[in-house]
Design a protein around this motif. Structure first.
Motif, PDB file in Angstrom:
ATOM      1  N   SER A   1       4.879  23.301  -6.164  1.00 23.39           N
ATOM      2  CA  SER A   1       5.419  22.363  -5.168  1.00 23.39           C
ATOM      3  C   SER A   1       4.561  22.372  -3.911  1.00 23.39           C
ATOM      4  N   GLU A   2       4.179  23.556  -3.464  1.00 23.16           N
ATOM      5  CA  GLU A   2       3.321  23.686  -2.269  1.00 23.16           C
ATOM      6  C   GLU A   2       2.001  22.945  -2.474  1.00 23.16           C
ATOM      7  N   LYS A   3       1.410  23.144  -3.622  1.00 23.89           N
ATOM      8  CA  LYS A   3       0.138  22.479  -3.947  1.00 23.89           C
ATOM      9  C   LYS A   3       0.313  20.955  -3.955  1.00 23.89           C
ATOM     10  N   ASN A   4       1.404  20.477  -4.545  1.00 24.63           N
ATOM     11  CA  ASN A   4       1.663  19.036  -4.615  1.00 24.63           C
ATOM     12  C   ASN A   4       1.891  18.428  -3.235  1.00 24.63           C
ATOM     13  N   ILE A   5       2.619  19.130  -2.387  1.00 30.02           N
ATOM     14  CA  ILE A   5       2.885  18.621  -1.034  1.00 30.02           C
ATOM     15  C   ILE A   5       1.590  18.528  -0.238  1.00 30.02           C
ATOM     16  N   GLU A   6       0.796  19.565  -0.291  1.00 31.91           N
ATOM     17  CA  GLU A   6      -0.467  19.547   0.453  1.00 31.91           C
ATOM     18  C   GLU A   6      -1.429  18.495  -0.106  1.00 31.91           C
ATOM     19  N   ALA A   7      -1.380  18.265  -1.408  1.00 30.75           N
ATOM     20  CA  ALA A   7      -2.201  17.199  -1.999  1.00 30.75           C
ATOM     21  C   ALA A   7      -1.782  15.834  -1.448  1.00 30.75           C
TER      22      ALA A   7
ATOM     23  N   GLU B   1       0.833  -1.208   0.000  1.00 31.49           N
ATOM     24  CA  GLU B   1       0.000   0.000   0.000  1.00 31.49           C
ATOM     25  C   GLU B   1       0.866   1.255   0.000  1.00 31.49           C
ATOM     26  N   TRP B   2       1.951   1.236   0.808  1.00 30.74           N
ATOM     27  CA  TRP B   2       2.853   2.378   0.842  1.00 30.74           C
ATOM     28  C   TRP B   2       3.478   2.595  -0.536  1.00 30.74           C
ATOM     29  N   GLN B   3       3.968   1.510  -1.152  1.00 29.73           N
ATOM     30  CA  GLN B   3       4.627   1.642  -2.452  1.00 29.73           C
ATOM     31  C   GLN B   3       3.653   2.128  -3.526  1.00 29.73           C
ATOM     32  N   GLN B   4       2.402   1.692  -3.460  1.00 36.91           N
ATOM     33  CA  GLN B   4       1.393   2.205  -4.394  1.00 36.91           C
ATOM     34  C   GLN B   4       1.199   3.706  -4.215  1.00 36.91           C
ATOM     35  N   PHE B   5       1.177   4.166  -2.968  1.00 40.01           N
ATOM     36  CA  PHE B   5       1.064   5.603  -2.689  1.00 40.01           C
ATOM     37  C   PHE B   5       2.245   6.348  -3.302  1.00 40.01           C
ATOM     38  N   VAL B   6       3.460   5.818  -3.107  1.00 40.53           N
ATOM     39  CA  VAL B   6       4.651   6.467  -3.675  1.00 40.53           C
ATOM     40  C   VAL B   6       4.571   6.474  -5.196  1.00 40.53           C
ATOM     41  N   ASP B   7       4.245   5.322  -5.791  1.00 40.78           N
ATOM     42  CA  ASP B   7       4.221   5.207  -7.248  1.00 40.78           C
ATOM     43  C   ASP B   7       3.116   6.034  -7.896  1.00 40.78           C
TER      44      ASP B   7
ATOM     45  N   ASP C   1       0.981   8.471  -6.344  1.00 38.88           N
ATOM     46  CA  ASP C   1       0.684   9.814  -5.845  1.00 38.88           C
ATOM     47  C   ASP C   1       1.918  10.695  -5.694  1.00 38.88           C
ATOM     48  N   VAL C   2       3.016  10.136  -5.173  1.00 44.60           N
ATOM     49  CA  VAL C   2       4.205  10.949  -4.930  1.00 44.60           C
ATOM     50  C   VAL C   2       5.015  11.149  -6.208  1.00 44.60           C
ATOM     51  N   THR C   3       5.390  10.064  -6.856  1.00 43.62           N
ATOM     52  CA  THR C   3       6.270  10.152  -8.018  1.00 43.62           C
ATOM     53  C   THR C   3       5.725  11.050  -9.129  1.00 43.62           C
ATOM     54  N   PRO C   4       4.451  10.972  -9.492  1.00 39.86           N
ATOM     55  CA  PRO C   4       3.973  11.878 -10.545  1.00 39.86           C
ATOM     56  C   PRO C   4       4.101  13.366 -10.170  1.00 39.86           C
ATOM     57  N   ARG C   5       4.059  13.675  -8.893  1.00 42.82           N
ATOM     58  CA  ARG C   5       4.156  15.072  -8.442  1.00 42.82           C
ATOM     59  C   ARG C   5       5.609  15.528  -8.260  1.00 42.82           C
ATOM     60  N   PHE C   6       6.507  14.568  -7.996  1.00 47.82           N
ATOM     61  CA  PHE C   6       7.922  14.890  -7.762  1.00 47.82           C
ATOM     62  C   PHE C   6       8.792  13.942  -8.582  1.00 47.82           C
ATOM     63  N   ARG C   7       8.750  14.124  -9.878  1.00 49.46           N
ATOM     64  CA  ARG C   7       9.451  13.245 -10.811  1.00 49.46           C
ATOM     65  C   ARG C   7      10.969  13.377 -10.723  1.00 49.46           C
TER      66      ARG C   7
ATOM     67  N   GLY D   1      -3.097  15.395   2.059  1.00 45.74           N
ATOM     68  CA  GLY D   1      -4.542  15.174   2.044  1.00 45.74           C
ATOM     69  C   GLY D   1      -4.912  13.776   1.573  1.00 45.74           C
ATOM     70  N   VAL D   2      -4.270  13.315   0.498  1.00 45.06           N
ATOM     71  CA  VAL D   2      -4.544  11.974  -0.029  1.00 45.06           C
ATOM     72  C   VAL D   2      -4.235  10.920   1.024  1.00 45.06           C
ATOM     73  N   TYR D   3      -3.075  11.028   1.653  1.00 46.69           N
ATOM     74  CA  TYR D   3      -2.670  10.020   2.636  1.00 46.69           C
ATOM     75  C   TYR D   3      -3.626   9.996   3.826  1.00 46.69           C
ATOM     76  N   LYS D   4      -3.948  11.172   4.349  1.00 46.85           N
ATOM     77  CA  LYS D   4      -4.867  11.221   5.494  1.00 46.85           C
ATOM     78  C   LYS D   4      -6.218  10.616   5.140  1.00 46.85           C
ATOM     79  N   SER D   5      -6.716  10.937   3.982  1.00 48.66           N
ATOM     80  CA  SER D   5      -8.022  10.430   3.558  1.00 48.66           C
ATOM     81  C   SER D   5      -7.989   8.923   3.283  1.00 48.66           C
ATOM     82  N   ARG D   6      -7.020   8.482   2.515  1.00 48.85           N
ATOM     83  CA  ARG D   6      -6.947   7.078   2.105  1.00 48.85           C
ATOM     84  C   ARG D   6      -6.715   6.139   3.282  1.00 48.85           C
TER      85      ARG D   6
END
Length: 139
Positions: free
Chosen positions: A108-114, A57-63, A65-71, A117-122
């Protein structure tokens, strides 16, 4: 202590403070194109109810949600967290620390806050701790 001695002691203390390094001195020695922002996010892996967040689940979040925002790259650390919950109890849990080096900009600010939010919600989390600091980066 006499007034003269007191003034001398105060002057010595003030001068001693002048030698202390400051962020503005460090920032001034970093070239403008090397100045970036470091953001570290701390993600707890315990759910309030149910099983712990899995490695998959963590790796899916990284792949997804995180990676597309911080390539450009990121670093993940395993951690053990301890914090005071809203219920007033100390919680201890395995955690992940995600370090991002990025420009100080609105996207970057928008991506970090996203991500927060995604992690807290999911994963039904109360919070995702965020720590920011300016850094001087060279490759």
């Amino acid at each position: 202590m006499t007034i003269k001695t007191g003034l001398m002691a105060a002057a010595i203390l003030m001068l001693a403070g002048c030698n202390a390094p400051s962020h503005s001195t460090a920032d001034a020695t970093c070239k403008a194109d090397n100045q970036m922002q470091q953001t570290t996010l701390y993600f707890g892996l315990n759910r309030p109810a149910g099983e712990q967040i899995t490695g998959q689940e963590w790796q899916q979040f990284v792949d997804q949600d995180v990676t597309p925002r911080f390539r450009d790259g990121l670093t993940v650390f395993d951690a053990r967290g301890q914090w005071l919950g809203n219920d007033g109890k100390v919680a201890r849990e395995p955690s992940k620390a995600l370090m991002l080096i990025h420009g100080k900009d609105a996207q970057s600010e928008k991506n970090i806050e996203a991500l927060r939010g995604v992690y807290k919600s999911r994963f039904a989390q109360e919070s995702v701790m965020r720590v920011d600091q300016p850094v001087c980066v060279q490759f």
